[in-house]
Design an enzyme around this catalytic site. Structure first.
Site, PDB file in Angstrom:
ATOM      1  N   ASP A 137       0.853  -1.189   0.000  1.00  0.00           N
ATOM      2  CA  ASP A 137       0.000   0.000   0.000  1.00  0.00           C
ATOM      3  C   ASP A 137       0.889   1.239   0.000  1.00  0.00           C
ATOM      4  O   ASP A 137       1.805   1.361   0.827  1.00  0.00           O
ATOM      5  CB  ASP A 137      -0.916  -0.007   1.228  1.00  0.00           C
ATOM      6  CG  ASP A 137      -2.027   1.006   1.111  1.00  0.00           C
ATOM      7  OD1 ASP A 137      -3.094   0.651   0.587  1.00  0.00           O
ATOM      8  OD2 ASP A 137      -1.827   2.162   1.552  1.00  0.00           O
TER       9      ASP A 137
ATOM     10  N   ASN B  86      -2.974  13.119  -3.292  1.00  0.00           N
ATOM     11  CA  ASN B  86      -4.085  13.603  -4.106  1.00  0.00           C
ATOM     12  C   ASN B  86      -4.596  14.944  -3.609  1.00  0.00           C
ATOM     13  O   ASN B  86      -4.915  15.835  -4.409  1.00  0.00           O
ATOM     14  CB  ASN B  86      -5.223  12.575  -4.102  1.00  0.00           C
ATOM     15  CG  ASN B  86      -4.928  11.369  -4.974  1.00  0.00           C
ATOM     16  OD1 ASN B  86      -4.209  11.466  -5.967  1.00  0.00           O
ATOM     17  ND2 ASN B  86      -5.477  10.221  -4.614  1.00  0.00           N
TER      18      ASN B  86
ATOM     19  N   HIS C 147      -5.247  14.639  -8.431  1.00  0.00           N
ATOM     20  CA  HIS C 147      -5.329  13.222  -8.791  1.00  0.00           C
ATOM     21  C   HIS C 147      -4.441  12.866  -9.976  1.00  0.00           C
ATOM     22  O   HIS C 147      -4.041  11.706 -10.118  1.00  0.00           O
ATOM     23  CB  HIS C 147      -6.785  12.848  -9.092  1.00  0.00           C
ATOM     24  CG  HIS C 147      -7.645  12.804  -7.867  1.00  0.00           C
ATOM     25  ND1 HIS C 147      -7.751  11.694  -7.073  1.00  0.00           N
ATOM     26  CD2 HIS C 147      -8.426  13.755  -7.294  1.00  0.00           C
ATOM     27  CE1 HIS C 147      -8.571  11.940  -6.060  1.00  0.00           C
ATOM     28  NE2 HIS C 147      -8.996  13.181  -6.174  1.00  0.00           N
TER      29      HIS C 147
ATOM     30  N   ASP D 295      -2.166   9.658 -10.055  1.00  0.00           N
ATOM     31  CA  ASP D 295      -2.193   8.626 -11.095  1.00  0.00           C
ATOM     32  C   ASP D 295      -0.787   8.348 -11.626  1.00  0.00           C
ATOM     33  O   ASP D 295      -0.420   7.197 -11.887  1.00  0.00           O
ATOM     34  CB  ASP D 295      -3.101   9.058 -12.243  1.00  0.00           C
ATOM     35  CG  ASP D 295      -4.584   8.985 -11.883  1.00  0.00           C
ATOM     36  OD1 ASP D 295      -4.900   8.412 -10.816  1.00  0.00           O
ATOM     37  OD2 ASP D 295      -5.405   9.514 -12.652  1.00  0.00           O
TER      38      ASP D 295
ATOM     39  N   GLU E  15      -4.821   2.516  -4.103  1.00  0.00           N
ATOM     40  CA  GLU E  15      -3.363   2.607  -4.032  1.00  0.00           C
ATOM     41  C   GLU E  15      -2.758   1.322  -3.489  1.00  0.00           C
ATOM     42  O   GLU E  15      -1.623   1.303  -3.018  1.00  0.00           O
ATOM     43  CB  GLU E  15      -2.927   3.802  -3.155  1.00  0.00           C
ATOM     44  CG  GLU E  15      -3.234   3.669  -1.677  1.00  0.00           C
ATOM     45  CD  GLU E  15      -4.626   4.179  -1.288  1.00  0.00           C
ATOM     46  OE1 GLU E  15      -4.815   4.468  -0.108  1.00  0.00           O
ATOM     47  OE2 GLU E  15      -5.501   4.289  -2.171  1.00  0.00           O
TER      48      GLU E  15
END
Length: 331
Positions: free
Chosen positions: A181, A189, A194, A198, A224
Site C-alpha cells: 500500500d 491527491n 489526482h 495517477d 493505491e
C-alpha cells in the site's frame, strides 16, 4: 453450452438460409430453425445417417475442409428432401467447432443469382466466427487489466491467485503473496491533485515490473493497493524480494513537472501453508499490511505474531523490516 458457442449459435440463427454446422466427423453441432424445419436434422445427429450416399458426405466434408471458398453439393435426405448446399470450413478455438457450414435452400431458388450472395454470407459468417476467439480473448484481457497502470486488476489477481494455489497444491512447491500500500496516498491527491497521484501509481507499477521476475505477478487490487504473487518462493526469499522493492522506491523517486517526488510503501507478506485457502492466505498478508501501516509505515511485516500495544509503540511486530529513506520531497 459454452458462452462462445452460444454466441456463434446466435449468429447462425440470424441468417435466413437453412444452416447446419458440422464437426470433423459430420456430426451436427448447431442448426438454425430454418435447417431444422426443412431438413429435420437435430443437434448431435450425424449427417451421414440422414443422406442416401454416405461416401458423398465424407468426400464433401473433405472438400470443405480443404477449400478456401464455399463448396456446392447436391444432397438428398432419406426423408426425400433434396437440396443444393454450400459448405465452408469453420475453425473456432476453444469451442470444438472445426468443420463445415452447410447452407441449404430449395431447388426452386435461382442458383445462379443466389450464389454470389450466399458466398458473401458464408464468408462473412466465417470471418465473424474466426475472429470471435481473438476478440473474446481481447475482451477478457481488458476485463482483467487495470486501465491506468496496464497491470492486472483485482479480478485478474483473484484468477492468478487461484491458479498459483492449485499449481502449488499439485506440485508441492512454496509460494508467497504480498500486499503493498502506498503511504499517505490521500495526502498526495489532496496536495497535488489526482493527476499526480495517477502518475505515481503508474510509476510504482513500472518499478515493480522492472524489479520482478517474469514469473511473478503484480496487480493493482485497490486504489493505491497492489498485490504480488511470487511463485516457487519461500518466506525468506520473498522477504528479500519485497524488501528490495521497497528500497527501490527510495532509490528511484519520480520526476514530474520539474520536481522530484519521493514516496514510500508499506507491505505485508504471507507464505502459503498446507491448510491455507486463497482467502486465508490473502487475509494473513492483509493483516500484516495493516500492522506495517500501524507500526510506522515504510516497512515490511512478514511475521505471524499478533502485536502488543508495546510492540506497536516501538514500531516492532513479528518480522519487521523498515525501509530506508532519501532526502527528497516526501509525502
Amino acid at each position: 453450452m459454452p458462452r462462445s458457442t452460444a454466441i456463434i449459435s446466435a449468429l447462425v440463427q440470424t441468417m435466413p438460409q437453412p444452416i447446419l454446422l458440422l464437426d470433423d466427423y459430420g456430426r451436427v453441432v448447431l442448426a438454425n430453425k430454418a435447417a431444422k424445419s426443412l431438413a429435420g436434422i437435430s443437434v448431435g445427429e450425424q449427417l451421414s445417417d440422414k443422406v442416401r450416399d454416405t461416401a458423398q458426405v465424407a468426400d464433401y466434408l473433405s472438400m470443405c475442409r480443404s477449400s478456401t471458398t464455399p463448396v456446392p453439393v447436391r444432397l438428398k435426405l432419406l426423408s426425400g428432401y433434396e437440396s443444393v448446399a454450400f459448405g465452408h470450413r469453420l475453425s473456432v478455438p476453444g469451442t470444438g467447432i472445426d468443420g463445415a457450414v452447410l447452407v441449404r435452400f430449395d431447388e426452386n431458388m435461382n442458383l445462379s443469382s443466389k450464389f454470389a450472395a450466399l458466398n458473401a454470407d458464408i464468408s462473412s459468417l466465417n470471418n465473424k466466427i474466426l475472429h470471435f476467439g481473438q476478440e473474446r480473448t481481447e475482451l477478457e484481457n481488458l476485463a482483467l487489466t487495470d486501465p491506468l497502470t496496464g497491470i492486472s486488476n483485482r479480478r485478474g489477481f483473484d484468477q492468478e491467485l487461484d491458479k498459483e494455489y492449485n499449481r502449488s497444491a499439485r506440485y508441492d512447491h512454496d509460494f508467497c503473496i504480498s500486499l503493498i500500500d502506498l503511504d499517505h496516498f490521500k495526502s498526495i491527491n489532496d496536495a497535488h491533485g489526482h493527476q499526480l497521484g495517477d502518475e505515481i501509481l503508474v510509476h510504482f507499477a513500472q518499478r515493480c515490473l522492472e524489479h520482478l521476475r517474469q514469473t511473478d505477478v503484480v496487480c493493482r487490487v485497490g486504489g493505491e493497493e497492489f498485490a504480488l504473487i511470487l511463485p516457487e518462493t519461500n518466506l525468506a526469499q520473498a522477504t528479500i524480494v519485497v524488501s528490495r522493492m521497497l528500497d527501490l522506491l527510495n532509490a528511484t523517486p519520480m520526476f514530474a513537472r520539474g520536481k522530484r517526488y519521493a514516496y514510500t510503501a508499506s507491505a505485508g507478506l504471507a507464505e502459503k501453508r498446507p491448510e491455507d485457502t486463497p482467502a486465508s492466505l490473502f487475509e494473513r498478508a492483509d493483516r500484516n499490511l495493516y500492522l506495517a501501516k500501524e507500526t510506522g509505515r515504510a516497512r515490511l511485516i512478514s511475521g505471524e505474531a499478533v502485536p502488543t500495544a508495546a510492540a506497536i509503540e516501538t514500531g516492532k511486530s513479528g518480522e519487521c523490516r523498515k525501509s530506508g529513506r532519501i532526502d527528497s520531497q516526501h509525502f
